[in-house]
Design an enzyme around this catalytic site. Structure first.
Site, PDB file in Angstrom:
ATOM      1  N   GLU A  30      70.698 -24.426  84.342  1.00  0.00           N
ATOM      2  CA  GLU A  30      70.674 -22.966  84.481  1.00  0.00           C
ATOM      3  C   GLU A  30      72.082 -22.406  84.287  1.00  0.00           C
ATOM      4  OE1 GLU A  30      69.517 -20.575  88.185  1.00  0.00           O
ATOM      5  OE2 GLU A  30      67.607 -20.602  87.147  1.00  0.00           O
ATOM      6  N   HIS A  82      61.607 -49.661  85.753  1.00  0.00           N
ATOM      7  CA  HIS A  82      60.267 -50.132  85.389  1.00  0.00           C
ATOM      8  C   HIS A  82      59.470 -49.048  84.684  1.00  0.00           C
ATOM      9  CE1 HIS A  82      60.676 -53.968  87.473  1.00  0.00           C
ATOM     10  NE2 HIS A  82      61.489 -53.291  88.273  1.00  0.00           N
ATOM     11  N   LYS A 117      59.504 -13.965  83.439  1.00  0.00           N
ATOM     12  CA  LYS A 117      59.107 -13.234  84.652  1.00  0.00           C
ATOM     13  C   LYS A 117      58.445 -11.916  84.279  1.00  0.00           C
ATOM     14  CE  LYS A 117      62.991 -14.682  87.563  1.00  0.00           C
ATOM     15  NZ  LYS A 117      64.162 -14.236  88.295  1.00  0.00           N
ATOM     16  N   LYS A 166      67.706 -14.961  97.822  1.00  0.00           N
ATOM     17  CA  LYS A 166      68.920 -14.165  97.664  1.00  0.00           C
ATOM     18  C   LYS A 166      68.553 -12.689  97.444  1.00  0.00           C
ATOM     19  CE  LYS A 166      72.926 -13.721  94.652  1.00  0.00           C
ATOM     20  NZ  LYS A 166      73.740 -14.278  93.577  1.00  0.00           N
ATOM     21  N   GLY A 212      72.652 -18.454  93.189  1.00  0.00           N
ATOM     22  CA  GLY A 212      71.525 -19.151  93.815  1.00  0.00           C
ATOM     23  C   GLY A 212      71.674 -20.662  93.763  1.00  0.00           C
ATOM     24  N   ARG A 213      72.067 -21.190  92.602  1.00  0.00           N
ATOM     25  CA  ARG A 213      72.152 -22.649  92.449  1.00  0.00           C
ATOM     26  C   ARG A 213      73.413 -23.228  93.079  1.00  0.00           C
ATOM     27  NH1 ARG A 213      72.173 -19.769  87.884  1.00  0.00           N
ATOM     28  NH2 ARG A 213      73.975 -19.763  86.497  1.00  0.00           N
ATOM     29  N   GLU A 220      57.354 -15.302  93.524  1.00  0.00           N
ATOM     30  CA  GLU A 220      56.759 -16.515  94.109  1.00  0.00           C
ATOM     31  C   GLU A 220      57.022 -16.558  95.615  1.00  0.00           C
ATOM     32  OE1 GLU A 220      58.708 -16.385  91.471  1.00  0.00           O
ATOM     33  OE2 GLU A 220      57.957 -17.668  89.859  1.00  0.00           O
TER      34      GLU A 220
HETATM   35  O1  F6P Z   1      64.787 -17.139  88.336  1.00  0.00           O
HETATM   36  C1  F6P Z   1      65.913 -17.880  88.559  1.00  0.00           C
HETATM   37  C2  F6P Z   1      66.509 -17.558  89.887  1.00  0.00           C
HETATM   38  O2  F6P Z   1      67.102 -16.312  89.860  1.00  0.00           O
HETATM   39  C3  F6P Z   1      67.501 -18.628  90.305  1.00  0.00           C
HETATM   40  O3  F6P Z   1      68.751 -18.446  89.755  1.00  0.00           O
HETATM   41  C4  F6P Z   1      67.457 -18.508  91.775  1.00  0.00           C
HETATM   42  O4  F6P Z   1      68.009 -19.636  92.394  1.00  0.00           O
HETATM   43  C5  F6P Z   1      65.972 -18.363  91.997  1.00  0.00           C
HETATM   44  O5  F6P Z   1      65.538 -17.567  90.916  1.00  0.00           O
HETATM   45  C6  F6P Z   1      65.545 -17.758  93.304  1.00  0.00           C
HETATM   46  O6  F6P Z   1      66.076 -16.489  93.494  1.00  0.00           O
HETATM   47  P1  F6P Z   1      66.083 -15.804  94.902  1.00  0.00           P
HETATM   48  O7  F6P Z   1      66.885 -16.628  95.823  1.00  0.00           O
HETATM   49  O8  F6P Z   1      66.648 -14.437  94.686  1.00  0.00           O
HETATM   50  O9  F6P Z   1      64.642 -15.727  95.384  1.00  0.00           O
END
Ligand code: F6P
Length: 550
Positions: free
Chosen positions: A359, A390, A514, A211, A273-274, A217
């Site tokens: 979240e 199990h 972060k 987003k 995002g979620r 990452e």
């Molecule tokens: O760090 C949490 C977050 O902001 C989530 O809410 C989001 O889904 C994820 O990181 C990834 O964010 P982006 O889509 O901006 O890379």
């Protein structure tokens, strides 16, 4: 009193009435509730779309449900719902509208943000995605060397990974089996390594899902993927255009990365995002299942959106499920909620719900800026049911904790299975029904004794029962049913946040880690003296450097 002038939630008459009712109900037994009401097994059920919901095995009476609905009314859950559908900026800490419902609105619907109807933009992006997905699926879209795309690697994390990765697993039986679709999220280089090691770069498309397009990452993995691709193809930057597309709200950052913004699929800041996998973030999924199936999934979401928007409180299923969670979390001190699917295809569903729920509602500060003094979101956990039986079901049956659980199952096995494998479905579902029965009704000491069990083992073999469960049953697992399930949980989480008076749409709690990771990294790589590093972390970093021979 809240800072906004409202009575504190746990001082409202509705809350107090529930607390009193909880005391009066005492240790109510499900066995007794069923004995007193022979119609309970069919009466305490609801239907939304294709989902049959059985909530009879809950520690509630009609009076409990009435009082819970009064709490929802007093906290104006439907008022906030209507404000969401109107496009008001209910994500107050980020000053944003919350409009994932617009992502699945019908083409002719009107959903406005700041006076502008956003539905035409939504459908323009869906159409662009469909055109692209069709070109990849038909082989018309080729890689830099002219080879057909056979592999799709989605790089994203959190909402830009969990949703499409989950839905891809759920809908595997609907995917083009000639395509390899993988999801890379972890900044651990092993993730990208394992996802690409057996792929031909000339046949591989990377879908960079972010987003913000600033998530460390994702950008790190995308950069490594670009290096891998160019190295494998022995090509220059010009090869990127055919092998990289972006899903983002941030065109500037996408262009900076070197992806042609013509190959960017857009979404908007009013999509959390979620809550985003039914937006452009679902492109990998759409390539896998095709645009028609993707649209069927959106139709499923819309069925539950409409239900949530219009059904009265008495029959509103997301409201009901949310209220049951509040009943256990706030009035029985339950700390967690298990989601236990009896479908192999739903193996990632609970992990997806963890972000959606935790979240969203893992907050201790209310909308008014004051700390809440009531429990908010639960720990959500679970894996496919038979495997869990199990492993950890022992604790649910005989442990010391109250763990409300959702059981999700389907009447039909997927069509693709052989007749022999389809025959296993009844055994799977026999477990599904047996478990909620055992959890609810248990086994008394007398029943154990009647089986001839020696007295010293009677207590061990007694099941107290009274463990509440919701059963969600549908005929089959289709794209529409997946959309319905996800929307059901989205709106459940929404209504709980509304009652608890928290902003379910921000996520400030992920920021500190972060920032600190960025600060700590030079200490690992260069041995830099990072000011403000605490003694424990300083010692751990020194140990790490020693182990790495630095
Ligand atoms: O760090 C949490 C977050 O902001 C989530 O809410 C989001 O889904 C994820 O990181 C990834 O964010 P982006 O889509 O901006 O890379």
């Amino acid at each position: 009193m809240n800072a906004d002038g409202r009575t504190r939630l746990n001082q409202t008459p509705e809350w107090t009435a529930l607390a009193k009712h909880r005391e009066e109900l005492g240790e109510v037994r499900l066995r007794e509730l069923f004995a007193a009401d022979p119609g309970r097994g069919t009466g305490y059920t609801a239907q939304v779309g294709d989902l049959h919901i059985d909530y009879s095995k809950h520690l509630v009476t009609d009076e409990t449900l009435r009082l819970l609905r009064e709490l929802a009314a007093a906290t104006d859950v439907f008022g906030l719902r209507d404000a969401m559908f109107r496009g008001e900026k209910i994500n107050t800490t980020e000053n944003r509208a919350v409009l994932h419902i617009a992502l699945r609105a019908a083409r002719d619907a009107v959903v406005e943000v700041d006076g502008e109807n956003v539905v035409p933009q939504v459908h323009a992006v869906l159409d662009k995605m469909a055109g692209f997905a069709d070109r990849v699926r038909s082989g018309e879209w080729t890689g830099h060397t002219g080879k057909r795309i056979k592999n799709v690697v989605n790089i994203g994390i959190g909402g830009s990974d969990l949703g499409p990765a989950m839905a891809y697993e759920v809908l595997r039986a609907y995917t083009d089996r000639d395509l390899t679709v993988r999801f890379v999220s972890n900044v651990d280089g092993a993730d990208l390594h394992e996802a690409t090691r057996d792929l031909d770069a000339a046949e591989t498309l990377f879908v960079i899902a972010s987003k913000t397009f600033t998530t460390i990452e994702t950008i790190t993995n995308a950069t490594s993927a670009r290096e891998w691709l160019l190295g494998e193809l022995k090509a220059g930057q010009e090869a990127v255009a055919q092998h990289f597309v972006a899903l983002s709200t941030n065109a500037g950052k996408v262009a900076d990365f070197g992806i042609d913004t013509a190959n960017m699929f857009e979404f908007w800041d009013w999509v959390g995002g979620r809550y985003s996998y039914d937006s452009a973030i679902g492109l990998s999924l759409m390539i896998a299942i095709g645009p028609d199936r993707f649209r069927e999934m959106l139709d499923g979401f819309r069925i539950v959106d409409e239900h949530f928007r219009t059904a009265p409180a008495e029959s509103n299923v997301p409201l009901l499920l949310g209220l049951l969670g509040i009943w256990y979390g706030n009035f029985h001190d339950a700390q967690s909620h298990a989601v236990l699917p009896y479908s192999h295809y739903l193996s990632k569903f609970t992990a997806y719900l963890q972000q959606l729920d935790m979240e969203s509602n893992g907050k201790y500060v209310g909308r008014d800026g004051l700390a809440v003094d009531w429990q908010t979101g639960p720990v959500v956990w679970g894996t496919p049911g038979t495997n869990g039986q199990h492993a950890y079901y022992q604790l649910i049956h005989q442990g010391t904790k109250l763990i409300p659980a959702d059981f999700i199952g389907f009447a039909e096995p997927v069509a693709e299975l052989s007749e022999g494998l389809k025959a296993q479905h009844d055994l799977l579902m026999a477990n599904f029904f047996a478990q909620t029965q055992a959890l609810a009704f248990g086994k008394t000491p007398d029943e154990v004794r009647a089986e001839g069990v020696p007295e010293e083992l009677v207590a061990h073999k007694t099941f107290l029962g009274n463990h509440p469960t919701t059963t969600i049953l549908a005929k089959e697992l289709t794209p529409s049913v997946l959309g319905q399930l996800v929307a059901l949980y989205e709106h459940k989480v929404f209504m709980q946040g509304a009652v608890w008076n928290i902003d379910s749409f921000d996520q400030w709690g992920v920021e500190l880690g972060k920032v600190l990771a960025k600060r700590v990294e030079p200490a690992l790589t260069e041995g830099a003296d990072v000011p403000g590093l605490d003694a424990s972390t300083r010692a751990l970093v020194a140990k790490y450097r020693e182990l790495r021979g630095r």
